[in-house]
Scaffold this active site. Structure first.
Site, PDB file in Angstrom:
ATOM      1  N   ASN A   3     -23.336   6.832  13.352  1.00  9.32           N
ATOM      2  CA  ASN A   3     -22.604   7.126  14.383  1.00  9.32           C
ATOM      3  C   ASN A   3     -22.956   6.306  15.878  1.00  9.32           C
ATOM      4  O   ASN A   3     -24.037   6.251  16.372  1.00  9.32           O
ATOM      5  CB  ASN A   3     -23.010   8.843  14.731  1.00  9.32           C
ATOM      6  CG  ASN A   3     -22.342   9.344  16.070  1.00  9.32           C
ATOM      7  OD1 ASN A   3     -21.085   9.636  16.122  1.00  9.32           O
ATOM      8  ND2 ASN A   3     -22.978   9.516  16.968  1.00  9.32           N
ATOM      9  N   GLU A   4     -21.882   5.965  16.381  1.00  8.12           N
ATOM     10  CA  GLU A   4     -21.878   5.465  17.955  1.00  8.12           C
ATOM     11  C   GLU A   4     -23.102   4.646  17.891  1.00  8.12           C
ATOM     12  O   GLU A   4     -23.888   4.679  18.794  1.00  8.12           O
ATOM     13  CB  GLU A   4     -21.953   6.599  18.972  1.00  8.12           C
ATOM     14  CG  GLU A   4     -20.687   7.393  19.041  1.00  8.12           C
ATOM     15  CD  GLU A   4     -20.416   8.538  20.162  1.00  8.12           C
ATOM     16  OE1 GLU A   4     -21.740   8.575  20.907  1.00  8.12           O
ATOM     17  OE2 GLU A   4     -19.597   8.667  20.530  1.00  8.12           O
TER      18      GLU A   4
ATOM     19  N   ASN B 175     -24.673  12.590  17.354  1.00 11.30           N
ATOM     20  CA  ASN B 175     -26.026  11.806  17.732  1.00 11.30           C
ATOM     21  C   ASN B 175     -27.157  12.302  16.941  1.00 11.30           C
ATOM     22  O   ASN B 175     -27.800  11.809  16.446  1.00 11.30           O
ATOM     23  CB  ASN B 175     -26.155  11.947  19.274  1.00 11.30           C
ATOM     24  CG  ASN B 175     -25.275  11.150  20.294  1.00 11.30           C
ATOM     25  OD1 ASN B 175     -24.559  10.374  19.469  1.00 11.30           O
ATOM     26  ND2 ASN B 175     -25.399  11.672  21.197  1.00 11.30           N
TER      27      ASN B 175
ATOM     28  N   TYR C  46     -13.251  10.906  25.220  1.00  6.59           N
ATOM     29  CA  TYR C  46     -13.173  12.199  25.815  1.00  6.59           C
ATOM     30  C   TYR C  46     -12.646  11.978  27.374  1.00  6.59           C
ATOM     31  O   TYR C  46     -12.865  11.010  27.781  1.00  6.59           O
ATOM     32  CB  TYR C  46     -14.778  12.691  25.865  1.00  6.59           C
ATOM     33  CG  TYR C  46     -15.177  13.102  24.708  1.00  6.59           C
ATOM     34  CD1 TYR C  46     -15.015  14.275  24.016  1.00  6.59           C
ATOM     35  CD2 TYR C  46     -16.192  12.040  23.821  1.00  6.59           C
ATOM     36  CE1 TYR C  46     -15.629  14.513  22.675  1.00  6.59           C
ATOM     37  CE2 TYR C  46     -16.776  12.424  22.841  1.00  6.59           C
ATOM     38  CZ  TYR C  46     -16.471  13.680  22.254  1.00  6.59           C
ATOM     39  OH  TYR C  46     -16.951  13.887  20.813  1.00  6.59           O
TER      40      TYR C  46
ATOM     41  N   GLN D  49     -15.483  19.432  19.484  1.00  7.07           N
ATOM     42  CA  GLN D  49     -15.987  19.841  18.276  1.00  7.07           C
ATOM     43  C   GLN D  49     -15.213  21.081  17.939  1.00  7.07           C
ATOM     44  O   GLN D  49     -14.227  21.486  18.482  1.00  7.07           O
ATOM     45  CB  GLN D  49     -17.375  19.868  17.950  1.00  7.07           C
ATOM     46  CG  GLN D  49     -18.248  18.722  18.472  1.00  7.07           C
ATOM     47  CD  GLN D  49     -19.518  18.707  18.137  1.00  7.07           C
ATOM     48  OE1 GLN D  49     -20.149  19.643  17.461  1.00  7.07           O
ATOM     49  NE2 GLN D  49     -20.217  17.495  18.490  1.00  7.07           N
TER      50      GLN D  49
ATOM     51  N   GLU E  49     -21.256  19.655  14.445  1.00 10.15           N
ATOM     52  CA  GLU E  49     -22.582  18.938  14.558  1.00 10.15           C
ATOM     53  C   GLU E  49     -23.665  19.909  14.753  1.00 10.15           C
ATOM     54  O   GLU E  49     -23.589  20.901  15.540  1.00 10.15           O
ATOM     55  CB  GLU E  49     -22.504  17.858  15.958  1.00 10.15           C
ATOM     56  CG  GLU E  49     -23.712  17.170  16.018  1.00 10.15           C
ATOM     57  CD  GLU E  49     -23.747  16.072  17.193  1.00 10.15           C
ATOM     58  OE1 GLU E  49     -22.678  15.872  17.575  1.00 10.15           O
ATOM     59  OE2 GLU E  49     -24.704  15.469  17.271  1.00 10.15           O
TER      60      GLU E  49
ATOM     61  N   GLU F   5     -13.873  11.294  17.037  1.00 13.53           N
ATOM     62  CA  GLU F   5     -14.275  12.125  18.128  1.00 13.53           C
ATOM     63  C   GLU F   5     -13.358  12.054  19.169  1.00 13.53           C
ATOM     64  O   GLU F   5     -13.172  10.998  20.030  1.00 13.53           O
ATOM     65  CB  GLU F   5     -15.595  11.915  18.693  1.00 13.53           C
ATOM     66  CG  GLU F   5     -16.634  12.364  17.703  1.00 13.53           C
ATOM     67  CD  GLU F   5     -18.215  12.031  18.337  1.00 13.53           C
ATOM     68  OE1 GLU F   5     -18.150  12.219  19.583  1.00 13.53           O
ATOM     69  OE2 GLU F   5     -19.173  11.849  17.632  1.00 13.53           O
TER      70      GLU F   5
HETATM   71  O1  AHR Z   1     -19.579  15.469  20.193  1.00 13.31           O
HETATM   72  C1  AHR Z   1     -20.821  15.274  21.120  1.00 13.31           C
HETATM   73  C2  AHR Z   1     -21.439  13.927  21.039  1.00 13.31           C
HETATM   74  O2  AHR Z   1     -20.554  13.173  21.554  1.00 13.31           O
HETATM   75  C3  AHR Z   1     -21.591  13.422  19.846  1.00 13.31           C
HETATM   76  O3  AHR Z   1     -22.922  13.729  19.172  1.00 13.31           O
HETATM   77  C4  AHR Z   1     -21.705  11.991  20.047  1.00 13.31           C
HETATM   78  O4  AHR Z   1     -21.225  11.215  18.991  1.00 13.31           O
HETATM   79  C5  AHR Z   1     -20.787  11.596  20.971  1.00 13.31           C
HETATM   80  O5  AHR Z   1     -21.260  10.992  22.247  1.00 13.31           O
END
Ligand code: AHR
Length: 501
Positions: free
Chosen positions: A173-174, A73, A245, A349, A28, A293
């Protein structure tokens, strides 16, 4: 006294073919991922386009099949037009997702060039935050249409005669997250995703499209979001995304090591929701999953005042321990256990931002602990997942019951005549005896037994001590058609077997 576990692996217990794209990753425009990570024109290893060759080598070694770009994001405020054409004419923009300044020196064409160098496909994302159908269909035309239209000819005028032929595209995205620029309700997003998908595919019918699922299973709208979005876009999308995550910020390692059970549950819940909509629609089409992700993520973001419109300031530069690597290993095993539904996944990432690879601007590159399970799974986890029958002692943790000390899976690569067992011993103080019964294979021998372990579960690799946690060779043996190994306490293991019949 070591504790004991067993596995039965049979070539008839076929779960699914592994889609290699589950070993994807993500870059990103965030922190030093692009600027300082892959692109650093002043670096001693930089090529004529400013790409670091040391990073290219470390990424090529991982054999990453697909890389998601440009966000995250970031994409929800991105004007793709700002990142193409002569570099000296590109604008500097205020970047509102992370409150930095985007120089636009790397954009779609540079990223496409770079992805070729590392041997990866690009998973593009379109901006459904501040933009919409028009910008998305123009971007597809710019990237994928051969010639003879305004945007395809614009690409050619920028020096790219051949279309990039990007196949996989994320529809935003999200979009459920209040932090997202242009966040939407499920109905708003579902309608927009559907209409954008139609227009993009009218430009290029070969596209595969990913609709946004929830940004996490903890969202209040989780599951309802998935059902509504799919209800409104089912016929025009192919995959639904999942993001997750994990961290050990409460310092409860047994609970942290069990987190992949949460991932198992998350994947099954989203698959069930997809199947619910399929049933409701009486459709023959199945929606598969893109876990685009996932990772261990420990750090907090900087505030707007701290970021203060800097160019590529360091952000989310998590330093990964052995225990983080074990969780990454368990999550990779979880992906394989769900290979029938998860067809794409992106370790988020790839470089400098919550990443297995770290660099210093103008300086060295080093590999974090998490690089190794990702490397091993990507190299040796291709073929057919064989569903193992596992017996292991278990424990209870704060959030999980019946957590097996042994987390394991096996993959059969018929082309190479190899079976690989991936295994984590979650026990923090005892070795785990593993007995693998390979009854359907008449003869096997050990190619190697790779182990990632360390006396200190909090051990890390750093710039000054880059080889602190490194894979070594274990002592797995074959005895009477069984593979026997002692899995060290808190260890990641890869037992590679040659099949002779
Ligand atoms: O990977 C970091 C961020 O985590 C990304 O930009 C977003 O999609 C997520 O909240």
């Amino acid at each position: 006294m070591p504790i004991k576990s067993t596995m039965i692996i049979d070539k008839d217990f076929r779960l699914a073919e592994v889609d290699p794209r589950i070993y994807g990753s993500f870059i990103e425009h965030l922190g030093r991922a692009v600027y300082g990570g892959i692109y650093d024109p002043g670096h001693p290893t930089a090529d004529q386009n400013g790409f670091r060759n040391d990073a290219i080598e470390a990424i090529r070694a991982l054999n990453v099949p697909i890389i998601r770009y440009p966000g995250g994001n970031f994409v929800s405020g991105y004007n793709w037009e700002d990142g193409v054409g002569p570099k000296h004419e590109r604008k500097q923009s205020l970047e509102l997702a992370w409150w930095t300044t985007e120089t636009n020196q790397v954009g779609t064409n540079e990223f496409a060039d770079w992805a070729k160098l590392v041997g990866s496909e690009v998973m593009m994302a379109v901006n459904l935050g501040t933009r919409g159908i028009d910008a998305a269909r123009n971007l597809v035309e710019y990237c994928n249409h051969p010639s003879g239209s305004y945007y395809s000819d614009l690409r050619i005028s920028h020096g790219y005669k051949e279309p990039h032929a990007f196949k996989t595209w994320c529809l935003g995205n999200e979009m459920d997250g209040p932090w997202q620029i242009g966040a939407k309700t499920a109905v708003e997003y579902g309608r927009l995703a559907n209409e954008t998908a139609k227009a993009m595919r009218w430009v290029d019918p070969t596209l595969e499209l990913v609709a946004c699922g929830s940004s996490g299973s903890g969202m209040d709208t989780f599951a309802e979001w998935e059902a509504t979005v799919l209800d409104l876009s089912y016929d025009n999308v192919d995959y639904l995304s999942l993001h997750t995550y994990y961290n050990n910020n409460n310092d409860d390692t047994p609970n942290f090591l069990a987190r992949s059970m949460d991932l198992d549950h998350f994947i099954s819940s989203v698959a069930a929701t997809c199947d619910y909509v399929q049933a409701k629609k009486k459709s023959k089409k199945k929606i598969n999953l893109s876990l685009d992700e996932w990772n261990v993520w420990k750090s907090q973001g900087s505030s707007r005042a701290e970021q203060h419109w800097q160019i590529a300031p360091p952000e989310f530069e998590d330093v990964y321990t052995l225990e983080d690597a074990l969780v990454v290993g368990c999550c990779l095993i979880s992906l394989l256990k769900h290979a029938d539904r998860v067809k794409m996944a992106c370790l988020a990432q790839l470089i400098n931002v919550i990443a297995p690879i770290m660099t210093e601007n103008g300086g060295p590159l080093w590999l974090q602990t998490t690089y190794y399970p990702y490397l091993h799974a990507s190299l040796y986890g291709r073929g057919t997942v064989l569903h193992p029958l596992i017996s292991s002692p278990k424990y209870d943790s704060k959030d999980f019951t019946d957590v097996p000390y042994l987390e394991a899976i096996s993959v059969y690569n018929e082309e190479l005549n190899e079976v690989t067992v991936f295994a984590v011993n979650r026990h923090l103080s005892e070795g785990l005896e593993l007995d693998v019964d390979l009854r359907s294979f008449s003869s096997v021998n050990i190619i190697e037994h790779i182990v990632l372990e360390h006396e200190d579960i909090k051990a890390v690799n750093t710039k000054s001590n880059p080889h602190n946690v490194m894979p070594s060779q274990g002592k797995a043996v074959v005895e009477g058609g069984h593979v026997k190994a002692l899995l060290a306490k808190a260890s990641w293991n890869v037992i590679r077997l040659r099949v002779n019949g």
